[in-house]
Design a protein around this motif. Sequence first.
Motif, PDB file in Angstrom:
ATOM      1  N   GLU A 277       0.849  -1.191   0.000  1.00 27.77           N
ATOM      2  CA  GLU A 277       0.000   0.000   0.000  1.00 27.77           C
ATOM      3  C   GLU A 277       0.883   1.239   0.000  1.00 27.77           C
ATOM      4  O   GLU A 277       1.796   1.377   0.818  1.00 27.77           O
TER       5      GLU A 277
ATOM      6  N   CYS B 170       2.827   8.860  -3.917  1.00 25.88           N
ATOM      7  CA  CYS B 170       2.960   8.447  -5.308  1.00 25.88           C
ATOM      8  C   CYS B 170       4.334   7.820  -5.561  1.00 25.88           C
ATOM      9  O   CYS B 170       5.359   8.427  -5.218  1.00 25.88           O
TER      10      CYS B 170
ATOM     11  N   HIS C  56      -8.191  -1.575  -6.392  1.00 26.03           N
ATOM     12  CA  HIS C  56      -8.364  -0.129  -6.302  1.00 26.03           C
ATOM     13  C   HIS C  56      -7.249   0.576  -7.066  1.00 26.03           C
ATOM     14  O   HIS C  56      -6.083   0.183  -6.982  1.00 26.03           O
ATOM     15  N   TYR C  57      -7.619   1.616  -7.785  1.00 28.61           N
ATOM     16  CA  TYR C  57      -6.646   2.420  -8.516  1.00 28.61           C
ATOM     17  C   TYR C  57      -6.721   3.861  -8.020  1.00 28.61           C
ATOM     18  O   TYR C  57      -7.793   4.462  -7.961  1.00 28.61           O
ATOM     19  N   THR C  58      -5.563   4.373  -7.643  1.00 26.12           N
ATOM     20  CA  THR C  58      -5.435   5.697  -7.042  1.00 26.12           C
ATOM     21  C   THR C  58      -4.876   6.683  -8.058  1.00 26.12           C
ATOM     22  O   THR C  58      -4.032   6.321  -8.878  1.00 26.12           O
ATOM     23  N   LYS C  59      -5.351   7.921  -7.991  1.00 28.25           N
ATOM     24  CA  LYS C  59      -4.819   8.956  -8.874  1.00 28.25           C
ATOM     25  C   LYS C  59      -4.054   9.985  -8.056  1.00 28.25           C
ATOM     26  O   LYS C  59      -4.515  10.434  -7.010  1.00 28.25           O
ATOM     27  N   CYS C  60      -2.875  10.331  -8.563  1.00 30.33           N
ATOM     28  CA  CYS C  60      -2.049  11.371  -7.934  1.00 30.33           C
ATOM     29  C   CYS C  60      -2.286  12.698  -8.653  1.00 30.33           C
ATOM     30  O   CYS C  60      -2.695  12.712  -9.823  1.00 30.33           O
TER      31      CYS C  60
ATOM     32  N   LEU D 137      -3.269  11.959  -2.925  1.00 30.98           N
ATOM     33  CA  LEU D 137      -3.815  10.805  -3.621  1.00 30.98           C
ATOM     34  C   LEU D 137      -5.319  10.677  -3.373  1.00 30.98           C
ATOM     35  O   LEU D 137      -5.797  11.034  -2.303  1.00 30.98           O
ATOM     36  N   SER D 138      -6.020  10.135  -4.341  1.00 35.83           N
ATOM     37  CA  SER D 138      -7.464   9.900  -4.172  1.00 35.83           C
ATOM     38  C   SER D 138      -7.871   8.671  -4.978  1.00 35.83           C
ATOM     39  O   SER D 138      -7.278   8.380  -6.025  1.00 35.83           O
ATOM     40  N   LEU D 139      -8.860   7.954  -4.478  1.00 37.39           N
ATOM     41  CA  LEU D 139      -9.352   6.779  -5.189  1.00 37.39           C
ATOM     42  C   LEU D 139      -9.967   7.214  -6.512  1.00 37.39           C
ATOM     43  O   LEU D 139     -10.817   8.092  -6.551  1.00 37.39           O
ATOM     44  N   TYR D 140      -9.539   6.569  -7.611  1.00 33.01           N
ATOM     45  CA  TYR D 140      -9.996   6.972  -8.940  1.00 33.01           C
ATOM     46  C   TYR D 140     -11.051   6.018  -9.494  1.00 33.01           C
ATOM     47  O   TYR D 140     -12.066   6.435 -10.047  1.00 33.01           O
TER      48      TYR D 140
ATOM     49  N   ASN E 129      -3.469   0.484  -6.047  1.00 30.02           N
ATOM     50  CA  ASN E 129      -3.085   0.764  -4.663  1.00 30.02           C
ATOM     51  C   ASN E 129      -4.166   0.271  -3.694  1.00 30.02           C
ATOM     52  O   ASN E 129      -5.270   0.804  -3.699  1.00 30.02           O
TER      53      ASN E 129
END
Length: 283
Positions: free
Chosen positions: A3, A7, A33-37, A15-18, A45
């Motif tokens: 985890e 980034c 889960h895919y996270t966006k920076c 970071l936020s859940l995308y 992530n």
Amino acid sequence: MIEYLSCPLCSSQELSLYFKAKSRYLPNNSCYHYTKCHCGIVFQNPMLEAHELDKEYDWVPRKRKSESQGFSENIVKLFDTFCHASIKKFLLPLTDTDSTILDYGAGEGNMISLFEKKMSREKLWALELDKKLENELKRSFSIYDEDRWKNESTRFNLIMSYGVLEHLHAPKSWLEKASGHQKSGDHLFLVVPNIDSWQFRLFKSYWAAIYAPQHLYFFSKYSLKNQLEKYNYKVINIGKFDRRSDPTLLVTTIFKCLDPNIIAKAQANRKNVLFRKIFFLVF
């Protein structure tokens, strides 16, 4: 699983859940889960570790070039032919008969073979981690292995990587290594899924190019350009060279039953293909 609290590429903690996605090909209930920076990079992530991902690749059917192809495979091959023609038209002017070329993740050699008529075998290098595919590549090309990639600094005037960067646990390290194998005036050619494409905006996690959980990273034009510039690359062209933006991917996103991988898996399991086609139909 690992985890990330920041980034892996820019170290930002913004970071936020995308989106969330399930495996496209395996009948399990795992949700990834895919996270966006804020830098634009999207990544899995928590992220599966290498030994965990190996299991996800075990099912992938491998066909020799000599084996007969199904209808959907022939359709994909047709679009690939147009795709490769576009790539060839773009890349050939960047090379000459003295250029040394490396295809990283060469697969069956479709990319590196574009240069066979222009230069000798000694100038054409292929790096492929799949040993069965590597043995087939040895018949036509010089082989460059992962140890040499990591520990040597052989110069390549052109490095190509088609659909590889999104699979790597450390794309940052890979780009650093690539820059170490090149000098000013050399070229790097990458093909990756565009997370800002209209197909992703329309289909979200159902987009076939998400390919969870094997795809670990996703780039937009902006985020990829930003990463390349960190390693002194100057982006001279960003365009659509791959079916990921074109009809075959659109069709296989809507109708999973036409996906060659799904059909091949059904055949490998000796199950009724017609039933599998109906079962995997998305809409």
